[in-house]
Scaffold this active site. Structure first.
Site, PDB file in Angstrom:
ATOM      1  N   CYS A  48       0.863  -1.235   0.199  1.00  0.00           N
ATOM      2  CA  CYS A  48      -0.203   0.160  -0.173  1.00  0.00           C
ATOM      3  C   CYS A  48       0.769   0.712   0.143  1.00  0.00           C
ATOM      4  O   CYS A  48       0.251   2.410  -0.177  1.00  0.00           O
ATOM      5  CB  CYS A  48      -0.584  -0.214   0.888  1.00  0.00           C
ATOM      6  SG  CYS A  48      -2.215  -1.431   1.093  1.00  0.00           S
ATOM      7  N   ASP A  77      -8.941  -2.902  -4.599  1.00  0.00           N
ATOM      8  CA  ASP A  77      -7.739  -2.274  -3.828  1.00  0.00           C
ATOM      9  C   ASP A  77      -6.702  -3.470  -4.751  1.00  0.00           C
ATOM     10  O   ASP A  77      -7.325  -5.082  -4.288  1.00  0.00           O
ATOM     11  CB  ASP A  77      -7.673  -2.884  -2.327  1.00  0.00           C
ATOM     12  CG  ASP A  77      -6.449  -1.748  -1.609  1.00  0.00           C
ATOM     13  OD1 ASP A  77      -5.411  -1.313  -1.841  1.00  0.00           O
ATOM     14  OD2 ASP A  77      -6.522  -1.080  -0.646  1.00  0.00           O
ATOM     15  N   ASP A 106     -14.417   3.995   3.364  1.00  0.00           N
ATOM     16  CA  ASP A 106     -13.104   2.688   3.265  1.00  0.00           C
ATOM     17  C   ASP A 106     -13.941   2.084   1.917  1.00  0.00           C
ATOM     18  O   ASP A 106     -13.798   1.216   0.577  1.00  0.00           O
ATOM     19  CB  ASP A 106     -13.404   2.003   3.884  1.00  0.00           C
ATOM     20  CG  ASP A 106     -12.376   2.501   4.989  1.00  0.00           C
ATOM     21  OD1 ASP A 106     -11.106   2.895   5.224  1.00  0.00           O
ATOM     22  OD2 ASP A 106     -12.719   2.369   6.185  1.00  0.00           O
ATOM     23  N   ASP A 152     -10.058   1.398   8.532  1.00  0.00           N
ATOM     24  CA  ASP A 152      -8.891   0.647   8.613  1.00  0.00           C
ATOM     25  C   ASP A 152      -7.497   1.400   8.261  1.00  0.00           C
ATOM     26  O   ASP A 152      -7.541   1.874   7.728  1.00  0.00           O
ATOM     27  CB  ASP A 152      -9.066  -0.871   7.272  1.00  0.00           C
ATOM     28  CG  ASP A 152      -9.111  -0.348   5.859  1.00  0.00           C
ATOM     29  OD1 ASP A 152      -9.212   0.931   5.276  1.00  0.00           O
ATOM     30  OD2 ASP A 152      -8.443  -1.013   4.768  1.00  0.00           O
TER      31      ASP A 152
END
Length: 353
Positions: free
Chosen positions: A14, A64, A47, A223
């Site tokens: 990430c 993602d 999110d 998150d």
């Protein structure tokens, strides 16, 4: 000579995200979509999207994907899928199924390695009770993998990043430091044992964390991934119109994380995170640069961060610790200037209100 997977990555996991400030500028130019059944859209940078199907059922949709964060293909696949599903858990939902997203340098890495990546994604899905059912692939010089995940949640039980209240305690469900450790791995200098601990953390689903947040009647939840704890907390504070104090000495760190920071293992993503929140920070006496950079560290497949009343937060932490999670109460929401983040030590902060 076979190249390591992480050699293909311009940024680990990430940490390869577009920086939070740049992304906010881009999204500000796009009108948020509106629809009566769109319960959660892009307004507050949440999110995942949530779409109401009926009075008692809503879909949660997210995606993602990222570049290799470890060199073992199956482990990378598992981490990427675990990370992708995390957004569903952050909304209080449970994953149902997923589509694989693949960009692959076929000539350089071949089909066998990709098959291992997909197997790792299927492993995470099987553990979490969802299925990976197809997807899409393209040829690309840099490998990338992730999933688009569809989940469900009751419309009245949706968790968002808005709703924090002065006096709420902040619960973090995983230790920080994956960005530091994977940066060290990419450079070939990790602390012994640090990678194993980081991989175990990144492969841990946030299902228990979501259950704890729901059980605590959380006021807000997100998150902690590429924007670091400070970046994701800033988004929560902006959406809620409140401030917070983070107790640096209560924040759990992965083994080797603080040593890595001391050795300068700070990714470009982490530096962007810190730059984005720096104007909001009040750093009190005794807080070190390492403390601050750990809080800005770009996480991959990190834990949940949620707010709840003091008693509910403490109960949630006890429940999670009993199940082997390194959860902790790491701060308190205050009625200071909206968006301000104070970083202190020893839990010494005046009561909110």
């Amino acid at each position: 000579m076979t190249r390591r997977l992480t050699e293909f990555s311009h940024g680990a996991g990430c940490g390869c995200k577009i920086g939070p400030g740049q992304l906010a500028d881009i999204l500000a130019r796009v009108a948020p979509p509106r629809h009566p059944d769109l319960l959660v859209g892009t307004d507050a940078g949440d999110d995942a999207a949530v779409w109401r199907l009926s009075d008692d059922r809503a879909l949660v949709a997210t995606t993602d994907f990222f570049t290799p964060i470890v060199d073992d293909a199956r482990t990378w696949g598992r981490i990427a899928a675990t990370n992708a599903a995390s957004d569903v858990y952050a909304m209080g939902g449970r994953p149902l199924f997923a589509l694989n997203l693949v960009a692959w340098p076929t000539d350089a890495l071949g089909n066998d390695v990709l098959a291992e990546v997909l197997a790792g994604g299927a492993d995470a899905a099987a553990e979490g009770g969802w299925m990976a059912v197809g997807g899409h692939s393209i040829d690309d010089a840099e490998p990338k993998y992730g999933q688009a995940v569809i989940g469900e949640v009751h419309p009245d039980r949706v968790l968002t990043n808005a709703g924090l209240r002065p006096g709420d305690h902040l619960v973090l469900t995983k230790a920080l430091g994956t960005g530091v450790i994977t940066t060290a791995v990419k450079l070939g200098t990790p602390t012994p044992g640090a990678l194993d601990a980081a991989v175990a953390s990144m492969c841990t689903l946030n299902a228990d964390a979501a259950a704890a947040a729901q059980g605590a009647n959380a006021s807000a939840c997100t998150d902690v991934t590429g924007f670091g704890l400070l970046g994701h907390l800033r988004k929560m504070l902006d959406a809620s119109g409140v401030a917070a104090t983070v107790w640096a000495d209560r924040v759990p760190a992965l083994p080797g994380a603080m040593e890595g920071l001391a050795d300068g293992m700070i990714s470009g993503g982490t530096r962007r995170n810190h730059a984005w929140v720096e104007e909001r920070l009040v750093v009190t006496e005794g807080v070190t640069d390492g403390d601050v950079m750990l809080l800005a560290d770009a996480q991959t497949s990190g834990g949940l961060l949620f707010g709840a009343t003091a008693d509910r937060a403490a109960e949630a932490v006890r429940w999670l610790v009993e199940r082997g999670h390194p959860a902790a109460v790491v701060g308190i929401v205050t009625d200071d200037v909206a968006g301000r983040i104070t970083i202190a030590r020893d839990g010494s902060t005046p009561a909110a209100g």
